[in-house]
Design a protein around this motif. Structure first.
Motif, PDB file in Angstrom:
ATOM      1  N   PRO A 111       1.001  -1.130  -0.036  1.00 19.61           N
ATOM      2  CA  PRO A 111      -0.553   0.066   0.095  1.00 19.61           C
ATOM      3  C   PRO A 111       0.782   1.477  -0.419  1.00 19.61           C
ATOM      4  O   PRO A 111       0.396   1.902  -0.525  1.00 19.61           O
ATOM      5  CB  PRO A 111      -0.820  -0.510   1.343  1.00 19.61           C
ATOM      6  N   GLU A 112       2.162   0.514   0.634  1.00 16.94           N
ATOM      7  CA  GLU A 112       2.676   2.302   0.684  1.00 16.94           C
ATOM      8  C   GLU A 112       3.185   2.743  -0.049  1.00 16.94           C
ATOM      9  O   GLU A 112       3.322   3.901  -1.435  1.00 16.94           O
ATOM     10  CB  GLU A 112       3.860   2.123   1.953  1.00 16.94           C
ATOM     11  N   ARG A 113       3.922   1.707  -1.321  1.00 20.14           N
ATOM     12  CA  ARG A 113       4.273   1.738  -2.783  1.00 20.14           C
ATOM     13  C   ARG A 113       3.376   2.338  -3.604  1.00 20.14           C
ATOM     14  O   ARG A 113       3.535   3.224  -4.627  1.00 20.14           O
ATOM     15  CB  ARG A 113       4.621   0.613  -3.383  1.00 20.14           C
ATOM     16  N   LEU A 114       2.143   1.592  -3.263  1.00 18.27           N
ATOM     17  CA  LEU A 114       0.689   2.311  -4.183  1.00 18.27           C
ATOM     18  C   LEU A 114       0.235   3.698  -3.783  1.00 18.27           C
ATOM     19  O   LEU A 114       0.277   4.851  -5.090  1.00 18.27           O
ATOM     20  CB  LEU A 114      -0.135   1.366  -3.408  1.00 18.27           C
ATOM     21  N   ASP A 115       0.466   4.258  -2.945  1.00 23.23           N
ATOM     22  CA  ASP A 115       0.611   5.844  -2.642  1.00 23.23           C
ATOM     23  C   ASP A 115       1.486   6.505  -3.576  1.00 23.23           C
ATOM     24  O   ASP A 115       1.050   7.301  -3.166  1.00 23.23           O
ATOM     25  CB  ASP A 115       0.199   5.657  -0.945  1.00 23.23           C
ATOM     26  N   ALA A 116       2.301   5.977  -2.807  1.00 17.59           N
ATOM     27  CA  ALA A 116       4.170   6.328  -4.080  1.00 17.59           C
ATOM     28  C   ALA A 116       3.412   6.935  -4.753  1.00 17.59           C
ATOM     29  O   ALA A 116       3.502   7.939  -5.539  1.00 17.59           O
ATOM     30  CB  ALA A 116       4.424   6.264  -3.395  1.00 17.59           C
ATOM     31  N   LEU A 117       3.329   5.609  -5.910  1.00 20.58           N
ATOM     32  CA  LEU A 117       2.767   6.195  -7.173  1.00 20.58           C
ATOM     33  C   LEU A 117       0.907   7.063  -7.070  1.00 20.58           C
ATOM     34  O   LEU A 117       1.403   7.876  -8.047  1.00 20.58           O
ATOM     35  CB  LEU A 117       2.542   4.660  -7.763  1.00 20.58           C
ATOM     36  N   ALA A 118       0.569   7.330  -6.380  1.00 18.87           N
ATOM     37  CA  ALA A 118      -0.870   8.012  -6.431  1.00 18.87           C
ATOM     38  C   ALA A 118      -0.159   9.665  -6.057  1.00 18.87           C
ATOM     39  O   ALA A 118      -0.870  10.611  -6.592  1.00 18.87           O
ATOM     40  CB  ALA A 118      -1.111   7.562  -5.609  1.00 18.87           C
ATOM     41  N   ALA A 119       0.693   9.951  -5.685  1.00 14.65           N
ATOM     42  CA  ALA A 119       1.167  11.281  -4.646  1.00 14.65           C
ATOM     43  C   ALA A 119       1.873  11.588  -6.389  1.00 14.65           C
ATOM     44  O   ALA A 119       1.629  13.374  -6.584  1.00 14.65           O
ATOM     45  CB  ALA A 119       1.787  11.502  -4.363  1.00 14.65           C
ATOM     46  N   ARG A 120       1.959  10.690  -7.283  1.00 19.81           N
ATOM     47  CA  ARG A 120       3.077  11.395  -8.388  1.00 19.81           C
ATOM     48  C   ARG A 120       1.838  12.406  -9.518  1.00 19.81           C
ATOM     49  O   ARG A 120       0.642  11.173 -10.234  1.00 19.81           O
ATOM     50  CB  ARG A 120       3.702  10.385  -8.907  1.00 19.81           C
ATOM     51  N   PRO A 121       2.019  13.086 -10.082  1.00 21.77           N
ATOM     52  CA  PRO A 121       1.471  13.669 -11.216  1.00 21.77           C
ATOM     53  C   PRO A 121       1.430  12.779 -12.613  1.00 21.77           C
ATOM     54  O   PRO A 121       2.611  12.280 -12.804  1.00 21.77           O
ATOM     55  CB  PRO A 121       1.929  14.959 -11.296  1.00 21.77           C
ATOM     56  N   SER A 122       0.050  12.416 -12.827  1.00 22.42           N
ATOM     57  CA  SER A 122       0.486  11.609 -14.130  1.00 22.42           C
ATOM     58  C   SER A 122      -0.807  12.218 -15.222  1.00 22.42           C
ATOM     59  O   SER A 122      -1.452  11.294 -16.145  1.00 22.42           O
ATOM     60  CB  SER A 122      -0.480  10.564 -13.935  1.00 22.42           C
ATOM     61  N   GLY A 123      -0.735  13.187 -15.417  1.00 26.02           N
ATOM     62  CA  GLY A 123      -2.062  13.923 -16.352  1.00 26.02           C
ATOM     63  C   GLY A 123      -3.356  13.751 -16.487  1.00 26.02           C
ATOM     64  O   GLY A 123      -3.699  13.190 -15.662  1.00 26.02           O
ATOM     65  N   GLU A 124      -3.557  12.790 -17.640  1.00 26.64           N
ATOM     66  CA  GLU A 124      -4.985  12.043 -18.058  1.00 26.64           C
ATOM     67  C   GLU A 124      -4.726  10.978 -17.040  1.00 26.64           C
ATOM     68  O   GLU A 124      -6.229   9.869 -18.213  1.00 26.64           O
ATOM     69  CB  GLU A 124      -5.596  12.605 -19.301  1.00 26.64           C
ATOM     70  N   ASP A 125      -3.070  10.397 -18.001  1.00 26.18           N
ATOM     71  CA  ASP A 125      -3.702   8.806 -17.598  1.00 26.18           C
ATOM     72  C   ASP A 125      -4.049   8.313 -16.163  1.00 26.18           C
ATOM     73  O   ASP A 125      -4.028   9.206 -15.191  1.00 26.18           O
ATOM     74  CB  ASP A 125      -1.855   8.252 -17.500  1.00 26.18           C
ATOM     75  N   THR A 126      -4.823   7.417 -16.941  1.00 23.26           N
ATOM     76  CA  THR A 126      -4.606   6.791 -14.760  1.00 23.26           C
ATOM     77  C   THR A 126      -4.302   5.292 -14.669  1.00 23.26           C
ATOM     78  O   THR A 126      -3.638   4.501 -16.380  1.00 23.26           O
ATOM     79  CB  THR A 126      -6.150   6.515 -14.727  1.00 23.26           C
ATOM     80  N   TRP A 127      -4.289   4.553 -13.677  1.00 21.86           N
ATOM     81  CA  TRP A 127      -3.652   3.430 -13.558  1.00 21.86           C
ATOM     82  C   TRP A 127      -4.988   2.445 -11.925  1.00 21.86           C
ATOM     83  O   TRP A 127      -5.473   3.258 -11.805  1.00 21.86           O
ATOM     84  CB  TRP A 127      -2.132   3.325 -12.815  1.00 21.86           C
ATOM     85  N   VAL A 128      -5.118   1.453 -12.299  1.00 18.55           N
ATOM     86  CA  VAL A 128      -5.590   0.228 -11.275  1.00 18.55           C
ATOM     87  C   VAL A 128      -4.495  -1.374 -11.030  1.00 18.55           C
ATOM     88  O   VAL A 128      -4.754  -0.868 -12.188  1.00 18.55           O
ATOM     89  CB  VAL A 128      -7.323  -0.219 -11.480  1.00 18.55           C
ATOM     90  N   CYS A 129      -4.648  -1.299 -10.011  1.00 19.00           N
ATOM     91  CA  CYS A 129      -3.433  -2.207  -9.208  1.00 19.00           C
ATOM     92  C   CYS A 129      -4.468  -3.315  -9.181  1.00 19.00           C
ATOM     93  O   CYS A 129      -5.189  -2.565  -8.154  1.00 19.00           O
ATOM     94  CB  CYS A 129      -2.246  -1.324  -8.260  1.00 19.00           C
ATOM     95  N   LEU A 130      -4.733  -4.659  -9.658  1.00 18.50           N
ATOM     96  CA  LEU A 130      -5.553  -5.533  -9.208  1.00 18.50           C
ATOM     97  C   LEU A 130      -4.348  -6.390  -8.655  1.00 18.50           C
ATOM     98  O   LEU A 130      -3.404  -7.265  -9.951  1.00 18.50           O
ATOM     99  CB  LEU A 130      -5.773  -6.034 -10.112  1.00 18.50           C
ATOM    100  N   GLY A 131      -3.795  -7.096  -7.523  1.00 21.04           N
ATOM    101  CA  GLY A 131      -2.611  -7.894  -7.161  1.00 21.04           C
ATOM    102  C   GLY A 131      -0.730  -7.556  -8.189  1.00 21.04           C
ATOM    103  O   GLY A 131      -0.408  -6.287  -8.003  1.00 21.04           O
ATOM    104  N   ARG A 132      -0.263  -8.639  -9.128  1.00 22.05           N
ATOM    105  CA  ARG A 132       0.407  -8.278  -9.561  1.00 22.05           C
ATOM    106  C   ARG A 132       0.575  -7.869 -11.057  1.00 22.05           C
ATOM    107  O   ARG A 132       1.483  -7.598 -12.121  1.00 22.05           O
ATOM    108  CB  ARG A 132       1.354  -9.388  -9.830  1.00 22.05           C
ATOM    109  N   GLU A 133      -1.035  -6.724 -11.546  1.00 19.90           N
ATOM    110  CA  GLU A 133      -0.529  -5.952 -12.464  1.00 19.90           C
ATOM    111  C   GLU A 133      -0.978  -5.063 -12.513  1.00 19.90           C
ATOM    112  O   GLU A 133      -2.247  -4.371 -11.116  1.00 19.90           O
ATOM    113  CB  GLU A 133      -1.973  -7.054 -13.419  1.00 19.90           C
TER     114      GLU A 133
END
Length: 171
Positions: A109-131
């Motif tokens: 969860p900490e790594r995902l929070d760090a990823l979410a904190a970075r600006p990504s413009g109009e790009d989006t992502w969803v993490c589901l397990g190892r993908e």
């Protein structure tokens, strides 16, 4: 049992060259059956009862002279990619704007929070397990997404490639 091996960072810009014929032979030498490669980005479909990622990576290092990260998925794991895709409409409209980043392990969860904190413009992502499913409306080459906060190797395939590998697994 069928599996997929995804090699990270080969045949990009003329660097870290891995000819697909030699890659196939390397997998066959490891005792895998029904070995097929798909396009030059390092996708290998094969059959095996047991798979040892470290042994594959060691064989690749010895054969090609540089380290190669390998992400492994079973055919069953691959079949689960499409039903889990959070961007089905976008993938159907343009299979080059939706991607899957394949990881060795599920991020903390900490790594995902760090990823979410970075600006990504109009790009989006969803993490589901190892993908990590990515939607990059401007294309991956123009994406602002940076996966460095995950602090692990990842290799990315566009949705069209994911579907084509799925078809090969079904044959």
């Amino acid at each position: 049992m069928k599996h997929v091996a995804l090699l990270r960072g080969i045949n990009v810009g003329g660097n870290r060259k891995v000819p697909m014929k030699a890659l196939k032979v390397t997998f066959e030498r490891l005792g895998f059956r029904g070995v097929q490669t798909y396009i030059q980005s390092g996708n290998v479909i094969f059959q095996a009862e047991k798979v040892d990622q470290a042994a594959i990576e060691q064989a690749l290092r010895l054969e090609f002279g540089f380290p190669v990260d390998v992400m492994l998925r079973s055919a069953a794991e691959w079949a689960a990619l499409a039903p889990r895709n959070p961007y089905p409409a976008q993938a159907a409209a343009d299979g080059t704007k939706v991607h899957v980043a394949f990881l060795h392990q599920a991020p903390t969860p900490e790594r995902l929070d760090a990823l979410a904190a970075r600006p990504s413009g109009e790009d989006t992502w969803v993490c589901l397990g190892r993908e990590l499913y990515l939607h990059t409306p401007g294309g991956l080459g123009q994406s602002k997404l940076n996966l460095a906060p995950l602090k692990q190797a990842a290799t990315v395939r566009n949705w069209r490639t994911v579907e084509n590998i799925g078809e090969l697994l079904e044959k």
